[in-house]
Design a protein around this motif. Structure first.
Motif, short mmCIF file in Angstrom:
data_model
loop_
_atom_site.label_atom_id
_atom_site.label_comp_id
_atom_site.label_asym_id
_atom_site.label_seq_id
_atom_site.Cartn_x
_atom_site.Cartn_y
_atom_site.Cartn_z
N PHE A 1 0.85 -1.19 0.00
CA PHE A 1 0.00 0.00 0.00
C PHE A 1 0.88 1.24 0.00
N GLY A 2 0.28 2.38 -0.22
CA GLY A 2 1.01 3.64 -0.23
C GLY A 2 0.45 4.63 -1.22
N HIS A 3 0.07 4.16 -2.41
CA HIS A 3 -0.48 5.07 -3.42
C HIS A 3 -1.70 5.83 -2.89
N ASN A 4 -2.65 5.10 -2.34
CA ASN A 4 -3.90 5.73 -1.89
C ASN A 4 -3.81 6.26 -0.47
N ASP A 5 -2.88 5.75 0.32
CA ASP A 5 -2.67 6.31 1.67
C ASP A 5 -2.25 7.78 1.59
N SER A 6 -1.65 8.17 0.47
CA SER A 6 -1.16 9.54 0.32
C SER A 6 -2.23 10.51 -0.18
N HIS B 1 -2.28 -15.14 13.23
CA HIS B 1 -3.05 -16.17 12.54
C HIS B 1 -2.14 -17.22 11.91
N GLY B 2 -0.84 -17.16 12.21
CA GLY B 2 0.09 -18.15 11.69
C GLY B 2 0.56 -17.88 10.27
N LEU B 3 0.29 -16.66 9.76
CA LEU B 3 0.69 -16.32 8.40
C LEU B 3 2.09 -15.69 8.40
N VAL B 4 2.65 -15.57 7.21
CA VAL B 4 3.96 -14.95 7.04
C VAL B 4 3.78 -13.65 6.27
N PRO B 5 3.79 -12.49 6.94
CA PRO B 5 3.63 -11.21 6.23
C PRO B 5 4.92 -10.81 5.52
N VAL B 6 4.78 -10.26 4.33
CA VAL B 6 5.91 -9.74 3.56
C VAL B 6 5.50 -8.35 3.06
N LEU B 7 6.28 -7.35 3.40
CA LEU B 7 5.99 -5.98 2.96
C LEU B 7 6.50 -5.77 1.54
N VAL B 8 5.74 -5.00 0.76
CA VAL B 8 6.11 -4.68 -0.62
C VAL B 8 5.99 -3.17 -0.81
N THR B 9 7.10 -2.50 -1.07
CA THR B 9 7.04 -1.05 -1.29
C THR B 9 6.28 -0.76 -2.58
N PRO B 10 5.55 0.37 -2.64
CA PRO B 10 4.73 0.66 -3.82
C PRO B 10 5.57 0.91 -5.07
N ALA C 1 7.89 7.99 -1.58
CA ALA C 1 9.13 7.66 -0.87
C ALA C 1 8.93 7.60 0.65
N ALA C 2 8.12 8.50 1.19
CA ALA C 2 7.92 8.52 2.64
C ALA C 2 7.26 7.22 3.11
N TYR C 3 6.35 6.70 2.31
CA TYR C 3 5.66 5.45 2.66
C TYR C 3 6.62 4.25 2.55
N SER C 4 7.45 4.27 1.53
CA SER C 4 8.42 3.19 1.38
C SER C 4 9.44 3.20 2.51
N GLU C 5 9.83 4.38 2.96
CA GLU C 5 10.79 4.47 4.06
C GLU C 5 10.22 3.90 5.34
N VAL C 6 8.93 4.11 5.56
CA VAL C 6 8.29 3.52 6.74
C VAL C 6 8.36 1.99 6.66
N MET C 7 8.07 1.45 5.49
CA MET C 7 8.16 -0.01 5.32
C MET C 7 9.57 -0.51 5.60
N ARG C 8 10.55 0.18 5.05
CA ARG C 8 11.94 -0.27 5.23
C ARG C 8 12.34 -0.23 6.71
N ALA C 9 11.84 0.76 7.43
CA ALA C 9 12.14 0.85 8.85
C ALA C 9 11.51 -0.30 9.62
#
Length: 259
Positions: free
Chosen positions: A92-97, A126-135, A151-159
Motif C-alpha cells: 500500500f502507499g499510493h492511496n494512503d497519500s 493467525h500463523g501467516l507470514v507477512p511480507v511488505l512490498v514497497t509501492p 518515498a515517505a511510505y516506502s521508508e516507513v516499510m523499510r524501517a
C-alpha cells in the motif's frame, strides 16, 4: 529477536506444499476483467512466473489504502480465508497519500505505520507470514531522473523491516531502476497510454495514465516481484520459475494469459 524466532517457527512448521500466496494491495496489483484490457495488475500476472502448483489469491482492489482496506473488513476476510503458513504480500502507499480523500488518507509516519504494524502482528497471530512490498513507482520523471512519489511510505516499510523482522520486497527501488533504464519515452509502454485509434477494449476514448499498468507493465512488475520473492528464505521462493518468458515479453500478447 523474539519476533524473528516466532516468524521462523511459523515458516518451519508450514509444509511447502501448503503455502498459498495472498496479495493485499490496491489497483496496481488488482486483477482486471477482459473488458478493462489492457489495464492489468502485477498480481494478476504473478502466477505466470510461478510453478503450476503455486496458488495465488489476489485480494488487491482499486482505490484502497491501509486505512480503507482495514475499515471495509477486507483484511479480516483475508485472515479468515488464509491458513497457517500462508504468505501475504502487503503493498500500500499510493492511496494512503490521498490527502483529499479522508476515507483513504493515512499519514506515512503515523496512521500508515500503525496500520502496517497491525497487519504484521495480526498476520503472525493467525500463523501467516507477512511480507511488505514497497509501492511501485509511477512514470514520474524529474528531467531524466525517476522520482519516487511515495518515498515517505516506502521508508516507513523499510524501517519496519528491522524493527519487526519482516521480509521486504523493494518494488519501489526495483521499478525505479527499470524505468531509469527505459527512460521517459521507453517506459510509456509499461503504463496506460492509449489513443482512440488504438481501439482498446477498455479505453475506447484513449487514456494517459502514468500510475496504472498496461499488459507489458504488469508483466514487468510481476517479474520484479518474482525476482524479489526468489531471494526470500521461504518455501514460496521455490515456486518461482528460473526462467519467466511470460513476464519478460517485448510485445503484448493481447491478453493477460500466460502464453
Amino acid at each position: 529477536m523474539r519476533g524473528a524466532l516466532f516468524a521462523a517457527a511459523l515458516v518451519a512448521a508450514a509444509p511447502a506444499s501448503a503455502q498459498t500466496l495472498f496479495i493485499a494491495s490496491d489497483s496496481t496489483a488488482q486483477h482486471y476483467a477482459a473488458d478493462r484490457y489492457p489495464q492489468t495488475g502485477w498480481g494478476q500476472m504473478l502466477p505466470c512466473g510461478l510453478s503450476a502448483d503455486a496458488v495465488v489469491v489476489n485480494r488487491a482492489i482499486g482505490g484502497r489504502s491501509t486505512k480503507s482496506f482495514l475499515a471495509e473488513g477486507r483484511w479480516d476476510s483475508l485472515l479468515a480465508e488464509a491458513k497457517p503458513g500462508d504468505v501475504v504480500l502487503i503493498q500500500f502507499g499510493h492511496n494512503d497519500s490521498s490527502t483529499t480523500k479522508p476515507e483513504r488518507y493515512a499519514p506515512a509516519a503515523t496512521l500508515y505505520r500503525d496500520n502496517l504494524l497491525r497487519m504484521i502482528w495480526e498476520a503472525r497471530g493467525h500463523g501467516l507470514v507477512p511480507v511488505l512490498v514497497t509501492p511501485p513507482v509511477r512514470r514520474s520523471f524529474d528531467g531524466t531522473r525517476v522520482k519516487a512519489d511515495f518515498a515517505a511510505y516506502s521508508e516507513v516499510m523499510r524501517a519496519l523491516v528491522s524493527s519487526t523482522n519482516t521480509p521486504l520486497l523493494d518494488l519501489e527501488a526495483r521499478s525505479a531502476e527499470l524505468l531509469q533504464r527505459l527512460g521517459p519515452d521507453g517506459s510509456r509502454k509499461l503504463y496506460l497510454h492509449l489513443k482512440p485509434e488504438d481501439k482498446a477494449v477498455g479505453f475506447p476514448k484513449g487514456i494517459d495514465d502514468d500510475t496504472h499498468f498496461s499488459e507489458l507493465g504488469a508483466r514487468a512488475m510481476a517479474d520484479l516481484v518474482a525476482q524479489e520473492l526468489k531471494t526470500l528464505k521461504l518455501p514460496i521462493a521455490d515456486k518461482v520459475l528460473p526462467q519467466r518468458p511470460d513476464l519478460t515479453r517485448d510485445r503484448p500478447l493481447g491478453s493477460t494469459a500466460c502464453r
